[in-house]
Write a protein that holds these residues in place. Structure first.
Motif, PDB file in Angstrom:
ATOM      1  N   GLY A   2       8.954 -19.022  41.638  1.00  0.00           N
ATOM      2  CA  GLY A   2       9.839 -19.340  42.752  1.00  0.00           C
ATOM      3  C   GLY A   2      11.273 -18.921  42.517  1.00  0.00           C
ATOM      4  N   SER A   3      11.726 -18.963  41.260  1.00  0.00           N
ATOM      5  CA  SER A   3      13.094 -18.548  40.969  1.00  0.00           C
ATOM      6  C   SER A   3      13.260 -17.038  41.039  1.00  0.00           C
ATOM      7  CB  SER A   3      13.514 -19.041  39.582  1.00  0.00           C
ATOM      8  OG  SER A   3      12.759 -18.409  38.562  1.00  0.00           O
ATOM      9  N   GLY A   4      12.158 -16.301  41.022  1.00  0.00           N
ATOM     10  CA  GLY A   4      12.231 -14.853  41.072  1.00  0.00           C
ATOM     11  C   GLY A   4      12.914 -14.318  42.318  1.00  0.00           C
ATOM     12  N   VAL A  45      13.849 -22.091  48.332  1.00  0.00           N
ATOM     13  CA  VAL A  45      14.810 -22.632  49.294  1.00  0.00           C
ATOM     14  C   VAL A  45      15.891 -23.434  48.582  1.00  0.00           C
ATOM     15  CG1 VAL A  45      15.095 -24.277  51.180  1.00  0.00           C
ATOM     16  CG2 VAL A  45      13.225 -22.624  51.256  1.00  0.00           C
ATOM     17  N   ALA A  46      15.487 -24.255  47.608  1.00  0.00           N
ATOM     18  CA  ALA A  46      16.462 -25.071  46.877  1.00  0.00           C
ATOM     19  C   ALA A  46      17.447 -24.195  46.104  1.00  0.00           C
ATOM     20  CB  ALA A  46      15.737 -26.020  45.924  1.00  0.00           C
ATOM     21  N   LEU A  47      16.941 -23.184  45.384  1.00  0.00           N
ATOM     22  CA  LEU A  47      17.824 -22.318  44.608  1.00  0.00           C
ATOM     23  C   LEU A  47      18.704 -21.467  45.518  1.00  0.00           C
ATOM     24  CD1 LEU A  47      15.452 -21.112  41.730  1.00  0.00           C
ATOM     25  CD2 LEU A  47      17.332 -22.752  41.583  1.00  0.00           C
ATOM     26  N   GLY A  48      18.140 -20.985  46.635  1.00  0.00           N
ATOM     27  CA  GLY A  48      18.939 -20.199  47.568  1.00  0.00           C
ATOM     28  C   GLY A  48      20.081 -21.003  48.151  1.00  0.00           C
ATOM     29  N   GLU A  91      22.631 -20.311  50.990  1.00  0.00           N
ATOM     30  CA  GLU A  91      21.818 -19.864  52.122  1.00  0.00           C
ATOM     31  C   GLU A  91      21.469 -21.052  53.012  1.00  0.00           C
ATOM     32  OE1 GLU A  91      19.544 -16.148  49.862  1.00  0.00           O
ATOM     33  OE2 GLU A  91      18.450 -17.994  50.335  1.00  0.00           O
ATOM     34  N   GLN A  92      21.350 -20.776  54.305  1.00  0.00           N
ATOM     35  CA  GLN A  92      21.017 -21.819  55.267  1.00  0.00           C
ATOM     36  C   GLN A  92      19.628 -21.551  55.852  1.00  0.00           C
ATOM     37  OE1 GLN A  92      23.076 -24.478  55.793  1.00  0.00           O
ATOM     38  NE2 GLN A  92      24.396 -23.565  54.226  1.00  0.00           N
ATOM     39  N   ILE A  93      18.779 -22.553  55.822  1.00  0.00           N
ATOM     40  CA  ILE A  93      17.449 -22.457  56.425  1.00  0.00           C
ATOM     41  C   ILE A  93      17.426 -23.387  57.633  1.00  0.00           C
ATOM     42  CG2 ILE A  93      14.985 -22.864  56.105  1.00  0.00           C
ATOM     43  CD1 ILE A  93      15.952 -20.519  54.525  1.00  0.00           C
TER      44      ILE A  93
END
Length: 317
Positions: A20-22, A259-262, A268-270
């Motif tokens: 996921g961190s990739g 999503v958390a790291l972004g 970043e906004q989701i």
């Protein structure tokens, strides 16, 4: 070496975190001057180096027969070279968090492929409903009915990468795992093959001299060593132990990490629609994971031409 020694669930959790961190490392490498093909080549080469070192320390030999290497070319293309490039290409215009969300469709593609090749039988109304619900969630994420919808070449590239992973998981389970080659050596050989494939593609768009920005170097190093090398080893272990569909299920844990790291690192906004679509995808995937009652011997005998997947859990998944 026993990463995640508590078993498949431990490996699954570590795999989700590293994998996921990739998406974050890809975005940082792109933002600091590297091209998609350069990232694809670098992460494949670094991952191969890590796994070759692990194989050497464990006294494991890479395969030597021609048949296995032919299978590795196919697996390396669909599991490494193609999706690595498509994710880097897509993240040029799409946030890293959304890239992780779209990767959550991998288990759905995996189930469709399993149905197509006969490895998934007795789909049932719940699993069929989950399959349809999962793709409905993907449609909600894209929102093509809005002028400002997310459907674009970038999101299509990311969706193609998720489908490519599903093809690879099925192929690896049928042609590579459980055939006598140790997982570390097999993973090393596959990433070595992916390195060669991506090197052949470099003249098509990766020959621009890279900018040796410290952030880019750190990002691609973490991407290659942790999110590719160690991740790929864990993927092979999961496929061997749990089957292709179970391994692909890790995909629906990735959005939580991406999503958390972004949000934390890249601000970043989701939007709410994307979050709602992600929840729908999660629910759909969870429904497709519903266990089916075991078929009796007489039922199997009455169904000509059917066969099980390489592991029983893959067929039940």
């Amino acid at each position: 070496m026993n990463i995640g020694g508590r078993g498949a669930l431990g490996r699954m959790a570590v795999l989700a975190l590293l994998w996921g961190s990739g998406f974050l490392w890809i975005k940082l490498a792109l933002n600091n001057g590297l091209t998609p093909l350069q990232i694809t080549f670098a992460r494949s080469a670094l991952g191969a180096a890590v796994l070759l070192g692990l194989a050497w320390s464990a006294r494991q030999r890479v395969p030597r027969d021609r048949t296995t290497w032919c299978h590795l070319v196919v697996a390396a293309f669909f599991c490494n070279a193609l999706p690595f490039f498509l994710f880097s290409l897509g993240e040029q215009t799409v946030d890293s968090g959304l890239a992780g969300v779209l990767n959550a469709t991998t288990p759905l593609w995996s189930l469709l492929i399993g149905i197509g090749i006969g490895a998934e039988r007795g789909l049932g109304p719940v699993r069929l409903g989950g399959l349809l619900l999962g793709f409905a969630g993907t449609l909600l994420i894209f929102a093509p009915w809005h002028a400002a919808g997310l459907l674009s070449w970038g999101t299509l590239a990311l969706l193609g990468a998720a489908a490519s992973y599903a093809v690879a998981f099925a192929y690896m389970a049928r042609k590579l795992t459980g055939r006598g080659t140790a997982p570390i050596a097999l993973a090393a050989a596959q990433l070595l093959t992916a390195t060669a494939l991506s090197a052949l593609a470099l003249p098509a768009g990766g020959m621009t001299p890279p900018e040796f920005n410290p952030k880019a170097v750190i990002a691609v190093a973490l991407l290659g060593i942790l999110s590719t090398g160690f991740t790929f080893y864990l993927s092979y272990r999961l496929i061997a132990d749990e089957g292709a569909t179970s391994a692909a299920t890790v995909g629906y844990l990735l959005p939580i990490v991406s999503v958390a790291l972004g949000a934390i690192v890249l601000d970043e906004q989701i939007g709410l629609r994307v979050i709602a679509g992600m929840v729908v995808v999660f629910l759909g995937v969870a429904m497709t994971r519903r266990q089916q009652p075991p078929r009796s011997v007489s039922e199997d005998a009455a169904t000509p031409g059917t066969h099980t997947a390489p592991t029983s859990k893959a067929a039940a998944g």
